[in-house]
Motif scaffolding. Structure first.
Motif, PDB file in Angstrom:
ATOM      1  N   LEU A 405     -25.539  59.363 -49.741  1.00 34.95           N
ATOM      2  CA  LEU A 405     -26.647  58.470 -49.399  1.00 34.95           C
ATOM      3  C   LEU A 405     -27.848  58.698 -50.313  1.00 34.95           C
ATOM      4  O   LEU A 405     -28.491  57.742 -50.764  1.00 34.95           O
ATOM      5  CB  LEU A 405     -27.043  58.691 -47.942  1.00 34.95           C
ATOM      6  CG  LEU A 405     -28.207  57.846 -47.417  1.00 34.95           C
ATOM      7  CD1 LEU A 405     -27.822  56.375 -47.375  1.00 34.95           C
ATOM      8  CD2 LEU A 405     -28.646  58.321 -46.038  1.00 34.95           C
ATOM      9  N   LEU A 406     -28.144  59.949 -50.602  1.00 33.15           N
ATOM     10  CA  LEU A 406     -29.335  60.263 -51.400  1.00 33.15           C
ATOM     11  C   LEU A 406     -29.216  59.804 -52.847  1.00 33.15           C
ATOM     12  O   LEU A 406     -30.206  59.814 -53.577  1.00 33.15           O
ATOM     13  CB  LEU A 406     -29.614  61.767 -51.343  1.00 33.15           C
ATOM     14  CG  LEU A 406     -30.261  62.255 -50.040  1.00 33.15           C
ATOM     15  CD1 LEU A 406     -30.329  63.768 -49.993  1.00 33.15           C
ATOM     16  CD2 LEU A 406     -31.660  61.661 -49.873  1.00 33.15           C
ATOM     17  N   SER A 407     -28.005  59.414 -53.270  1.00 34.63           N
ATOM     18  CA  SER A 407     -27.884  58.836 -54.615  1.00 34.63           C
ATOM     19  C   SER A 407     -28.641  57.518 -54.717  1.00 34.63           C
ATOM     20  O   SER A 407     -28.952  57.053 -55.817  1.00 34.63           O
ATOM     21  CB  SER A 407     -26.407  58.634 -54.976  1.00 34.63           C
ATOM     22  OG  SER A 407     -25.818  57.648 -54.139  1.00 34.63           O
ATOM     23  N   LEU A 408     -28.956  56.896 -53.570  1.00 36.41           N
ATOM     24  CA  LEU A 408     -29.706  55.637 -53.556  1.00 36.41           C
ATOM     25  C   LEU A 408     -31.212  55.860 -53.597  1.00 36.41           C
ATOM     26  O   LEU A 408     -31.967  54.913 -53.789  1.00 36.41           O
ATOM     27  CB  LEU A 408     -29.364  54.834 -52.289  1.00 36.41           C
ATOM     28  CG  LEU A 408     -27.927  54.336 -52.132  1.00 36.41           C
ATOM     29  CD1 LEU A 408     -27.755  53.700 -50.753  1.00 36.41           C
ATOM     30  CD2 LEU A 408     -27.576  53.344 -53.228  1.00 36.41           C
ATOM     31  N   TYR A 409     -31.653  57.099 -53.398  1.00 36.22           N
ATOM     32  CA  TYR A 409     -33.075  57.379 -53.215  1.00 36.22           C
ATOM     33  C   TYR A 409     -33.653  58.208 -54.352  1.00 36.22           C
ATOM     34  O   TYR A 409     -33.028  59.148 -54.835  1.00 36.22           O
ATOM     35  CB  TYR A 409     -33.307  58.147 -51.907  1.00 36.22           C
ATOM     36  CG  TYR A 409     -33.056  57.358 -50.654  1.00 36.22           C
ATOM     37  CD1 TYR A 409     -34.108  56.769 -49.951  1.00 36.22           C
ATOM     38  CD2 TYR A 409     -31.771  57.195 -50.159  1.00 36.22           C
ATOM     39  CE1 TYR A 409     -33.885  56.047 -48.789  1.00 36.22           C
ATOM     40  CE2 TYR A 409     -31.532  56.473 -49.004  1.00 36.22           C
ATOM     41  CZ  TYR A 409     -32.588  55.899 -48.316  1.00 36.22           C
ATOM     42  OH  TYR A 409     -32.355  55.180 -47.170  1.00 36.22           O
ATOM     43  N   PHE A 484     -38.141  58.556 -62.254  1.00 32.61           N
ATOM     44  CA  PHE A 484     -37.795  57.623 -63.327  1.00 32.61           C
ATOM     45  C   PHE A 484     -36.399  57.914 -63.868  1.00 32.61           C
ATOM     46  O   PHE A 484     -35.596  57.007 -64.100  1.00 32.61           O
ATOM     47  CB  PHE A 484     -38.810  57.717 -64.469  1.00 32.61           C
ATOM     48  CG  PHE A 484     -39.984  56.793 -64.326  1.00 32.61           C
ATOM     49  CD1 PHE A 484     -39.807  55.421 -64.332  1.00 32.61           C
ATOM     50  CD2 PHE A 484     -41.259  57.302 -64.189  1.00 32.61           C
ATOM     51  CE1 PHE A 484     -40.889  54.566 -64.204  1.00 32.61           C
ATOM     52  CE2 PHE A 484     -42.354  56.450 -64.060  1.00 32.61           C
ATOM     53  CZ  PHE A 484     -42.172  55.079 -64.055  1.00 32.61           C
ATOM     54  N   LEU A 485     -36.125  59.195 -64.101  1.00 29.08           N
ATOM     55  CA  LEU A 485     -34.849  59.578 -64.688  1.00 29.08           C
ATOM     56  C   LEU A 485     -33.690  59.270 -63.739  1.00 29.08           C
ATOM     57  O   LEU A 485     -32.615  58.840 -64.170  1.00 29.08           O
ATOM     58  CB  LEU A 485     -34.867  61.079 -65.021  1.00 29.08           C
ATOM     59  CG  LEU A 485     -33.673  61.621 -65.806  1.00 29.08           C
ATOM     60  CD1 LEU A 485     -33.576  60.941 -67.169  1.00 29.08           C
ATOM     61  CD2 LEU A 485     -33.797  63.130 -65.984  1.00 29.08           C
ATOM     62  N   LYS A 486     -33.904  59.463 -62.459  1.00 23.19           N
ATOM     63  CA  LYS A 486     -32.842  59.169 -61.487  1.00 23.19           C
ATOM     64  C   LYS A 486     -32.585  57.680 -61.391  1.00 23.19           C
ATOM     65  O   LYS A 486     -31.448  57.237 -61.181  1.00 23.19           O
ATOM     66  CB  LYS A 486     -33.225  59.728 -60.113  1.00 23.19           C
ATOM     67  CG  LYS A 486     -32.084  59.655 -59.105  1.00 23.19           C
ATOM     68  CD  LYS A 486     -32.425  60.394 -57.824  1.00 23.19           C
ATOM     69  CE  LYS A 486     -31.231  60.393 -56.877  1.00 23.19           C
ATOM     70  NZ  LYS A 486     -31.516  61.101 -55.608  1.00 23.19           N
ATOM     71  N   ASN A 487     -33.660  56.877 -61.503  1.00 30.55           N
ATOM     72  CA  ASN A 487     -33.534  55.413 -61.522  1.00 30.55           C
ATOM     73  C   ASN A 487     -32.757  54.898 -60.313  1.00 30.55           C
ATOM     74  O   ASN A 487     -31.835  54.084 -60.428  1.00 30.55           O
ATOM     75  CB  ASN A 487     -32.858  54.953 -62.818  1.00 30.55           C
ATOM     76  CG  ASN A 487     -33.014  53.451 -63.039  1.00 30.55           C
ATOM     77  OD1 ASN A 487     -34.000  52.853 -62.589  1.00 30.55           O
ATOM     78  ND2 ASN A 487     -32.048  52.839 -63.707  1.00 30.55           N
TER      79      ASN A 487
END
Length: 579
Positions: A405-409, A484-487
């Motif tokens: 889930l945290l890949s979306l945040y 920003f890097l995680k986008n």
């Protein structure tokens, strides 16, 4: 057996198997120590029977060599089966605890502090490492080998065997009955140690405030009391343990006296020969040594219960689970009649319903304690809601694995956590696989280059523990560069500019405006001017949504939001004045 050991001693499956092997190795080692006794008995029998027969000298020479070889071999096996296996299991246990902590809901950490968790992973594991290498295998080895020897003694003469062995159950019962007393003493000692560790950590973390308020001496006096309490509890623990172990040891040594007394009586009656009497005296002189150690080991094993209970509290705590794939359609965040209460029973949210739409900025405002931060944490499943549902693009967040889930945040907290590493590596936390060029691009979008290129080693400057070499605004910009890097398609901003000066706030707001384009943005703010340009305002007050809508519409409604805007405007006009 393996499952029981895993649960009883907080072991991995392989660790439980290794513990069984270690116990067997200790049994073999203790039995090997009895072979010289048998050889000596045989020698005395020959001498009393008229001398060593022809070829007997060679037999005893070879027998001595075999005994030495067996002792060396079993000791080697025992060392590898206990010490080496224990060190491996100690590492596995620490990793297992750390992995479990990683998957636990944040609600668990509300009940624990850093010193307590650190003590469990380091000190408790170290104590159990000693237990599994010294205490438990040797205890099992002593008991099992002594039982085998006891069976042999009954084969020779049951009367003398009873005289030698009656002390065993009595001595072990004394130590066994001390379990509850030891557990209470160990728990009080552990509480004192945790209070002391908390006090030391708090002193170090708040030293600046203590100095500023001339409160150092007073605080240190309180800390000294905690240190003395640890010392006092340790002494009481030692006395409490010694009272039972020494008493049991004294009982155990009575066995030698009863063997001598019973043997003398039976010898005088003519129902016991001198050789058998000698055998029993020889055996018991060696027999009670491992039992003496077993009593101490039993007390030590009992003492591990407190440490094991602390580990099992982590290992047995329910973890957050869910599907490892995402099924959301878009990234709208919807709260539907959500309620939440901490494990302490404190209710934070009662009935919260709103939708944060993709491509819009949704701001959460309201009085302190209204539940703003809790809402953002629930959206990212840091906690699970007590009732109601939270969805992202129609996907129920409670059914998704938290890490997936945290890949979306992308989350920017008010309190930034940095590592004692270079600026580049601190930003790369947002995406560990990013190239230097991608990291630099994200850093420039967050205006990190404005200060990074002025540092002695530029982007490769180490910034100290938690970024102590940087200002608050510089640290915050690194946090935004990570985002920003995680986008990620969803941005959570928790008071990202609350404690910054005007210049830094302007730079960071410029960076944030680049970050939030075309994303679902959830902003927590106390400054009303920070959220004046939001698409939607959600006002949280006492755990419910007091009102929601566009900023202009809420100002015209003259409700909670309008009152907060007026109060902050009045606060900005306030100045220091001298009477």
């Amino acid at each position: 057996m393996t499952r029981w050991l895993q649960k009883r001693y907080a072991l991995s499956e392989q660790g439980a198997r290794d513990l069984i092997k270690g116990c067997i190795a200790c049994v073999l080692q203790n039995i090997s120590f009895m072979f010289p006794v048998g050889l000596l008995y045989s020698l005395v029998r020959d001498l009393m029977g008229g001398g060593i027969p022809e070829g007997g000298t060679a037999f005893y020479a070879v027998g001595c060599a075999v005994c030495v070889g067996l002792i060396l071999l079993t000791t080697y096996i025992q060392y590898n089966a206990t010490y080496f296996a224990t060190y491996t299991e100690s590492g596995v246990r620490r990793i297992a605890l750390a992995e479990r902590l990683r998957k636990l809901p944040l609600a668990f950490f509300g009940k624990k502090d850093l010193a307590d968790l650190t003590s469990t992973i380091m000190a408790d594991c170290t104590f159990l490492e000693q237990s599994f290498s010294h205490f438990i295998p040797e205890l099992a080895g002593s008991i099992l080998s002594c039982l085998l020897v006891a069976a042999c003694l009954f084969f020779y003469d049951w009367r003398m065997a009873l005289a030698a062995l009656w002390v065993m159950p009595v001595a072990f019962a004394i130590v066994g009955f001390s379990a509850r007393v030891q557990e209470r003493l160990n728990q009080k000692s552990m509480d004192a140690k945790m209070a002391c560790a908390d006090g030391i950590q708090e002193c170090i973390e708040t030293l600046q405030d203590l100095k500023a308020n001339n409160a150092e001496q007073e605080y240190l006096r309180g800390l000294e009391k905690k240190i003395r309490a640890v010392e006092r509890r340790s002494i009481i623990n030692e006395f409490g343990l010694a009272a039972f172990v020494v008493s049991a040891s004294l009982i155990l040594r009575l066995g030698i006296a009863t063997v001598a007394l019973a043997g003398s009586v039976l010898l005088m009656q003519g129902s016991l020969d001198v050789l058998t009497f000698f055998l029993f005296l020889l055996v018991v002189s060696r027999f009670y040594d491992p039992l003496q150690g077993a009593l101490q080991n039993l007390a030590a094993v009992i003492a591990t219960r407190t440490n094991i209970a602390r580990m099992n509290e982590i290992l047995d705590h329910p973890i957050q689970q869910g599907e490892a794939r995402l099924s959301n359609q878009g990234c709208d965040i919807a709260f539907d009649h959500v309620g939440f209460a901490y494990s302490t029973g404190e209710t934070v949210l009662k009935d919260v319903s709103f939708t944060a739409r993709q491509g819009e900025v949704t701001a959460l405002v309201g009085p302190s304690g209204g539940g703003k931060t809790t809402v953002s944490r629930l959206a990212a499943r840091f906690w699970d809601a007590s009732r109601g549902s939270i969805t992202v693009g129609g996907m129920d967040v409670s059914r998704v694995d938290p890490e997936t889930l945290l890949s979306l945040y992308a989350i920017v907290f008010q309190d930034v956590t940095l590592f004692d590493n270079t600026i580049l590596e601190n930003i790369r936390i947002g995406d560990k696989d990013a190239s230097d060029e991608e990291v630099l691009a994200a850093a420039r979008l967050a205006n990190v280059d404005e200060f990074a290129e002025k540092l002695p080693e530029g982007w490769n400057t180490r910034i100290g523990e938690n970024g102590r070499e940087l200002s608050g605004g510089e640290r915050q910009r690194i946090s935004i560069a990570r985002a920003f890097l995680k986008n990620a398609p969803i941005i959570l901003l928790d008071e990202a500019t609350a404690s910054l000066d005007v210049e830094n706030e302007t730079l960071i707001q410029t960076a944030l405006s680049r970050l939030i384009r075309d994303k679902t943005v959830l902003v927590i703010a106390h400054r009303m001017r920070t959220v004046a340009g939001a698409d939607k305002i959600v006002v949280l007050d006492r755990g419910v949504v007091a009102e929601q809508g566009a900023p202009d519409a809420l100002r015209r409604r003259n409700g909670v939001y309008a009152r907060m805007v007026r109060l902050q405007a009045e606060g900005q006009r306030w100045t220091l004045a001298q009477e």
